[in-house]
Design a protein around this motif. Structure first.
Motif, PDB file in Angstrom:
ATOM      1  N   MET A  47      33.161 -76.222 -79.077  1.00 32.38           N
ATOM      2  CA  MET A  47      34.248 -75.640 -79.528  1.00 32.38           C
ATOM      3  C   MET A  47      34.036 -74.441 -80.166  1.00 32.38           C
ATOM      4  N   PRO A  48      33.273 -74.249 -81.238  1.00 35.03           N
ATOM      5  CA  PRO A  48      33.304 -73.048 -82.336  1.00 35.03           C
ATOM      6  C   PRO A  48      32.407 -72.097 -81.081  1.00 35.03           C
ATOM      7  N   LEU A  49      31.364 -72.498 -80.586  1.00 35.94           N
ATOM      8  CA  LEU A  49      30.827 -71.322 -79.635  1.00 35.94           C
ATOM      9  C   LEU A  49      31.841 -70.877 -78.414  1.00 35.94           C
ATOM     10  N   LEU A  50      32.701 -71.554 -77.966  1.00 34.07           N
ATOM     11  CA  LEU A  50      33.768 -71.163 -77.034  1.00 34.07           C
ATOM     12  C   LEU A  50      34.748 -70.505 -77.591  1.00 34.07           C
ATOM     13  N   ALA A  51      34.972 -70.679 -78.748  1.00 33.74           N
ATOM     14  CA  ALA A  51      35.727 -69.777 -79.532  1.00 33.74           C
ATOM     15  C   ALA A  51      35.415 -68.278 -79.685  1.00 33.74           C
ATOM     16  N   TRP A  52      34.082 -68.508 -80.439  1.00 37.71           N
ATOM     17  CA  TRP A  52      33.352 -67.017 -80.585  1.00 37.71           C
ATOM     18  C   TRP A  52      33.121 -66.146 -79.433  1.00 37.71           C
ATOM     19  N   GLY A  53      32.803 -66.884 -78.292  1.00 37.14           N
ATOM     20  CA  GLY A  53      32.727 -66.306 -76.840  1.00 37.14           C
ATOM     21  C   GLY A  53      34.044 -65.723 -76.367  1.00 37.14           C
ATOM     22  N   LEU A  54      35.022 -66.438 -76.354  1.00 38.38           N
ATOM     23  CA  LEU A  54      36.419 -66.124 -75.966  1.00 38.38           C
ATOM     24  C   LEU A  54      36.681 -64.744 -76.709  1.00 38.38           C
ATOM     25  N   GLY A  55      36.738 -65.048 -78.242  1.00 41.32           N
ATOM     26  CA  GLY A  55      37.274 -63.966 -78.998  1.00 41.32           C
ATOM     27  C   GLY A  55      36.532 -62.604 -78.759  1.00 41.32           C
ATOM     28  N   GLY A 103      41.138 -66.735 -86.718  1.00 47.40           N
ATOM     29  CA  GLY A 103      42.067 -67.877 -86.493  1.00 47.40           C
ATOM     30  C   GLY A 103      41.417 -68.812 -85.248  1.00 47.40           C
ATOM     31  N   VAL A 104      41.014 -68.204 -84.198  1.00 43.76           N
ATOM     32  CA  VAL A 104      40.402 -68.868 -82.961  1.00 43.76           C
ATOM     33  C   VAL A 104      39.113 -69.686 -83.498  1.00 43.76           C
ATOM     34  N   VAL A 105      38.242 -68.851 -84.272  1.00 42.19           N
ATOM     35  CA  VAL A 105      37.210 -69.574 -84.542  1.00 42.19           C
ATOM     36  C   VAL A 105      37.451 -70.437 -85.488  1.00 42.19           C
ATOM     37  N   LEU A 106      38.485 -70.628 -86.332  1.00 44.80           N
ATOM     38  CA  LEU A 106      38.687 -71.600 -87.180  1.00 44.80           C
ATOM     39  C   LEU A 106      39.182 -72.742 -86.407  1.00 44.80           C
ATOM     40  N   VAL A 107      40.019 -72.541 -85.535  1.00 43.59           N
ATOM     41  CA  VAL A 107      40.375 -73.735 -84.468  1.00 43.59           C
ATOM     42  C   VAL A 107      39.332 -74.430 -84.043  1.00 43.59           C
ATOM     43  N   GLY A 108      38.256 -73.676 -83.490  1.00 44.26           N
ATOM     44  CA  GLY A 108      37.132 -74.236 -83.055  1.00 44.26           C
ATOM     45  C   GLY A 108      36.241 -75.074 -83.808  1.00 44.26           C
ATOM     46  N   THR A 109      36.014 -74.635 -85.088  1.00 41.86           N
ATOM     47  CA  THR A 109      35.299 -75.266 -86.139  1.00 41.86           C
ATOM     48  C   THR A 109      35.998 -76.444 -86.972  1.00 41.86           C
ATOM     49  N   CYS A 110      37.223 -76.734 -86.573  1.00 41.52           N
ATOM     50  CA  CYS A 110      37.992 -77.764 -87.263  1.00 41.52           C
ATOM     51  C   CYS A 110      37.671 -79.276 -86.427  1.00 41.52           C
ATOM     52  N   PRO A 111      37.748 -80.437 -87.098  1.00 43.39           N
ATOM     53  CA  PRO A 111      37.550 -81.667 -86.385  1.00 43.39           C
ATOM     54  C   PRO A 111      38.609 -81.977 -85.556  1.00 43.39           C
ATOM     55  N   GLY A 112      38.469 -82.969 -84.573  1.00 47.01           N
ATOM     56  CA  GLY A 112      39.418 -83.464 -83.720  1.00 47.01           C
ATOM     57  C   GLY A 112      40.765 -84.053 -84.683  1.00 47.01           C
TER      58      GLY A 112
END
Length: 315
Positions: free
Chosen positions: A82-90, A102-111
């Protein structure tokens, strides 16, 4: 109590629709929800986490030792995919630093706890889902700040200490308190556990209403790009989790749990942390707010699809 259980079942069944209505009201008529202060978000999130703690038992943590491979896989997927997806999409969509943060932070948070509910509705492996959520949440104070810093250190300044302390206060402490109370007063907590979904849904709705109403103008001004990034992030998370499960020949129920756990994030926590870690980047709270609404809608749809998938073992 039966009346409360019926209300709770109603909230659980129509959670996506309820959250969508609240979000639309907050976005298009923000004045109707401005009475809900953003300073309440942490406390509301603590209520949700406390409720999760009340549902946990020692057996859930034993899962870490009895099924370590599944749990490790879940942690790997959560804090890498999820973090890599967030960074890649951003990066792909050239988001500005605030939205990227904000997008990366969403990706690095737990479920979040929503993933456990959606896994249950999907007829997936609920024990695995709870185990992954529990372990990922316990790892979050260390991995969320570390991964966020690793991905954003060249873009924005990440306040690691503030983020770490915020996760401890908002997530870990309420969960531990809930777990202890459940252990000491199990008979009582078992009586009220059936109404916890309604409490969580109300808290989630208030969080969404607060964040969206106070950021309505910012959300409207971001255009379709940030909405597209958030939606893709969530859907690709589901797909990657599903792909990992199939690639490793996991059972159908486990594959469902991995898919849901990877795709659904604790976006309420992400919104709260964005305000703490990036106080000078007001737009950083927007992706978490949008994700809060969207993943509940997509999760409900996914649960409907997965529940029809025959639960057969793959060897």
């Amino acid at each position: 109590m039966k009346a409360l259980e019926k209300i709770s079942n109603f909230f659980g069944k129509y959670m996506a629709l309820i959250v969508l209505i609240v979000a639309a009201l907050a976005l298009f008529v923000p004045a109707s929800c401005l009475w809900i202060q953003t300073s309440w978000v942490n406390y509301l999130l603590m209520i949700v986490m406390f409720g999760m703690g009340l549902t946990l038992k020692l057996e859930d943590f034993k899962l870490v030792f009895t099924r370590p491979k599944d749990i490790i896989l879940g942690c790997f997927a959560q804090f890498l995919v999820m973090p890599l997806l967030a960074w890649g999409l951003g990066t792909l969509f050239h988001l500005d630093p605030a939205l990227m943060a904000g997008v990366v932070l969403v990706g690095t948070c737990p479920g979040g706890t929503s993933s456990n509910v959606i896994t249950y509705l999907s007829k997936g492996d609920v024990a695995l889902s709870v185990g992954m959520t529990s372990v990922n949440t316990l790892l979050a104070p260390f991995l969320t700040p570390a991964v966020t810093y690793f991905l954003l250190r060249t873009t924005v300044t990440v306040d690691l200490i503030s983020m770490f302390m915020s996760i401890i206060k908002v997530v870990i402490v309420p969960i531990v308190l809930g777990f202890i109370i459940n252990k000491l007063f199990e008979k009582f907590t078992q009586k009220i556990v059936t109404i916890l979904p309604s409490v969580s849904v109300v808290a989630i709705c208030l969080i969404v209403a607060a964040v969206v109403s106070h950021n309505a103008e910012k959300i409207m001004s971001t255009g379709a790009v940030v909405f597209g990034v958030v939606i893709l992030h969530n859907l690709l998370g589901y797909a990657c989790g599903f792909g990992i499960g199939k690639l490793l020949h996991m059972s159908v129920s486990k594959t469902k749990a991995i898919s849901v756990e990877v795709g659904m994030q604790n976006s309420g926590l992400a919104t709260s942390l964005a305000a703490t870690a990036f106080p000078d980047l007001a737009m950083a709270t927007v992706p978490g707010a949008i994700f809060s609404v969207w993943h509940n809608i997509s999760g409900a749809i996914l649960a409907n699809i997965y529940s029809r998938w025959a639960d057969k073992e793959n060897g």
